[in-house]
Design an enzyme around this catalytic site. Structure first.
Site, PDB file in Angstrom:
ATOM      1  N   GLU A  49       0.606  -1.057  -0.089  1.00  0.00           N
ATOM      2  CA  GLU A  49      -0.058   0.103   0.172  1.00  0.00           C
ATOM      3  C   GLU A  49       0.878   1.188  -0.188  1.00  0.00           C
ATOM      4  O   GLU A  49       0.852   2.202   1.014  1.00  0.00           O
ATOM      5  CB  GLU A  49      -0.900  -0.025   1.122  1.00  0.00           C
ATOM      6  CG  GLU A  49      -1.857  -1.043   0.978  1.00  0.00           C
ATOM      7  CD  GLU A  49      -2.960  -1.375   2.208  1.00  0.00           C
ATOM      8  OE1 GLU A  49      -2.768  -0.494   3.342  1.00  0.00           O
ATOM      9  OE2 GLU A  49      -3.564  -2.384   2.127  1.00  0.00           O
ATOM     10  N   GLU A  62      -4.645  -8.684  -0.834  1.00  0.00           N
ATOM     11  CA  GLU A  62      -5.114  -8.347   0.716  1.00  0.00           C
ATOM     12  C   GLU A  62      -6.488  -8.067   0.804  1.00  0.00           C
ATOM     13  O   GLU A  62      -7.032  -7.361  -0.230  1.00  0.00           O
ATOM     14  CB  GLU A  62      -4.121  -7.179   1.489  1.00  0.00           C
ATOM     15  CG  GLU A  62      -4.517  -7.287   2.896  1.00  0.00           C
ATOM     16  CD  GLU A  62      -3.672  -6.157   3.443  1.00  0.00           C
ATOM     17  OE1 GLU A  62      -2.463  -6.112   3.311  1.00  0.00           O
ATOM     18  OE2 GLU A  62      -4.394  -5.305   4.304  1.00  0.00           O
TER      19      GLU A  62
END
Ligand SMILES: *[C@@H]1O[C@H](CO)[C@@H](O)[C@H](O)[C@H]1NC(C)=O
Ligand SMILES: *[C@@H]1O[C@H](CO)[C@@H](O)[C@H](O)[C@H]1NC(C)=O
Ligand SMILES: *[C@@H]1O[C@H](CO)[C@@H](O)[C@H](O)[C@H]1NC(C)=O
Length: 491
Positions: free
Chosen positions: A255, A337
């Site tokens: 991220e 994820e």
């Protein structure tokens, strides 16, 4: 409508419960299955289907977890044609992408939680994820160093200005906790592969000198700090190799936008251009020279594109996935994820969370994704440990005090995919006609030449449908309210 229902209900040939769930109800609108030393349900599913029969597996909010029904095709073949009927048309010659795999993330926190259980329970839980009688996961994502799901904030080289990475070393979290479980997963499933993702570089390599917050690597790709960050990855892969575990792949960064926004947990701000140039100038060449990955393709730098579910919108995010596939058809898409937040004990037995998982997996697959990776494999009842207090839910919640763990409905949502779509299964094209809202479908052919349909109904009502192109003749079936269904036939 009534006639169709009768056809579907009357002619059950053989029914059994695949999962011998010990049910317990908490705050959620469904139930968990409780596992302890005395009892735990397994997913021991006989996968071969006799010619002329269809195996149907159902899970629903009210009662069932992969309950199996076997019906002769002849008994559910469509007896009438109704113009307005919901129809699913499957085209077995329209071959799409192949499955890469399914799994979850072995965080420090997950490994530490699992270690609070007795040895027998550790094996039972891991078998429930990776074993033949479990979800048959073949993927694990492993944080490189710490993440928020850790008991402390750290990197694998926190010695200031250690430009030769002389003080780089695996942590206790690697050696005592994650490595033994990775080796166990490989024992349980020979097809098991792991990929690493780093959350943050050491603070001393970063502009903000912290593991969290808003900071990137000092200077620019091609310069010393970017080279060091690539070298850190190589050191990591080689350190695992020294301990007997070989990684399959890496993602470039967890991220990167989280770091740009300013993160409460470990993060590293990188722009798309910085990542591109870092891979080209630093990481790619370093990995190639070190040859420390299992996948020869990875040595040619980039083989796929990983994405997370957090800002998803239905249907626009999935259309975006498809357009990424259209632009880069040679790179696989993989969901790396997905997970719900919150104090885990408040959501035990929540069916809506399982629906969220199932829809994201299915719609991802319908839009060219090749697999799906759950977030942390196990949390404690608070949703931790998590040094940044970013409490999350999980498919499995561990109660160390009572030496038991709870399999949430999400576990069974995963099973509808993971048990039936082995690596190499190929999606086949399909379309729906007169589909009601809140119904999702996908279709696959497995390497063993079975056709697999997966259907989700999040309505509170039964849904009837006719399926063409599955059996030799059109068949009719009824989806239960708030349910997942997997249907299997031999071709
Ligand atoms: C099924 O898919 C094949 C391959 O894409 C295509 O040629 C054929 O026209 C399709 N059949 C139907 C009925 O759409
Ligand atoms: C965990 O176990 C303890 C001890 O048996 C019990 O008091 C507690 O309610 C359990 N927690 C949950 C969420 O079941
Ligand atoms: C596929 O078929 C082979 C041979 O019959 C069998 O050993 C194997 O277990 C099957 N695999 C799956 C995923 O059903």
């Amino acid at each position: 409508m009534m006639l169709l229902k009768l056809v579907a209900i009357l002619l059950v040939f053989e029914a059994s419960s695949a999962s011998d769930c010990v049910k317990r109800t908490y705050a959620g609108d469904s139930f968990v299955c409780v596992c302890n030393a005395a009892k735990c349900d397994t997913l021991n599913i006989e996968k071969t289907v006799q010619p002329g029969y269809i195996a149907i597996y159902d899970s629903d909010q009210k009662t069932s977890r992969l309950d199996k029904t076997v019906v002769p095709v002849d008994e559910i073949k469509s007896r009438l044609y109704l113009n307005n009927e919901f129809t699913l048309n499957v085209n077995a010659s329209d071959l799409k992408q192949k499955i890469l795999g399914f799994g979850g993330t072995l965080t420090d926190g997950a490994a530490i939680n699992i270690a609070t259980l007795s040895d027998d329970l550790v094996k039972q839980l891991m078998n429930g994820y990776f074993g033949e009688n479990g979800l048959e996961y073949n993927i694990a994502r492993v944080p490189v160093g710490g993440s928020d799901s850790s008991v402390r904030a750290y990197s694998l080289d926190d010695t200031e200005l250690d430009f030769d990475l002389e003080h780089f070393s695996l942590a206790d979290e690697d050696i005592k906790y994650k490595l033994p479980l990775l080796k166990l997963a490989l024992q349980l499933n020979p097809k098991f592969r792991a990929f690493g993702s780093a959350w943050s570089a050491p603070a001393w390599m970063k502009t903000n000198h912290a593991l969290n917050g808003n900071g990137g690597l000092i200077w620019k790709p091609g310069d010393v700090y970017y080279k060091l960050w690539a070298k850190y990855y190589v050191k990591y892969l080689n350190a695992y190799l020294d301990k007997g575990f070989k990684f399959w792949g890496l993602t470039t960064e967890n991220e990167p936008a989280e770091g740009i926004g300013g993160s409460i947990f470990n993060a590293l701000a990188l722009t798309p251009e910085q990542i591109r140039d870092w891979v080209k100038l630093d990481l790619g060449p370093a990995l190639k020279a070190a040859a420390c990955l299992d996948d020869p393709e990875a040595a040619s730098y980039v083989s796929g594109i990983a994405y997370h579910w957090y800002s998803r919108n239905y249907p626009s995010s999935y259309q975006t996935l498809a357009s990424i596939h259209d632009r880069y058809p040679d790179y696989f898409l993989l969901s790396s994820e997905a997970g719900w937040t919150g104090v885990a004990s408040k959501y035990l037995g929540d069916w809506g969370r399982a629906e969220g998982y199932a829809i994201d997996i299915l719609e991802g697959l319908q839009h060219w994704s090749t697999g799906w990776t759950d977030w942390t494999l196990a949390v404690d009842t608070a949703g931790g440990p998590n040094w940044a207090k970013n409490w999350v839910d999980s498919t499995i919640v561990i109660n160390a005090t009572s030496q038991e763990y709870y399999k949430n409905p999400m576990y069974y949502a995963m099973a509808h995919f993971t048990k039936f779509l082995p690596i190499g299964s190929t999606r086949v094209g399909s379309n729906v006609v007169n589909a009601p809202a809140n119904v999702h479908t996908t279709s696959f052919i497995t390497p063993n030449n079975t056709m697999v349909l997966i259907l989700i109904n999040t309505n509170n009502d039964h849904i009837d449908l006719t399926i063409n192109g599955f059996a030799k003749v059109p068949v009719v079936t009824t989806l239960k309210p708030r349910s997942f269904r997997t249907m299997v036939i031999s071709l």
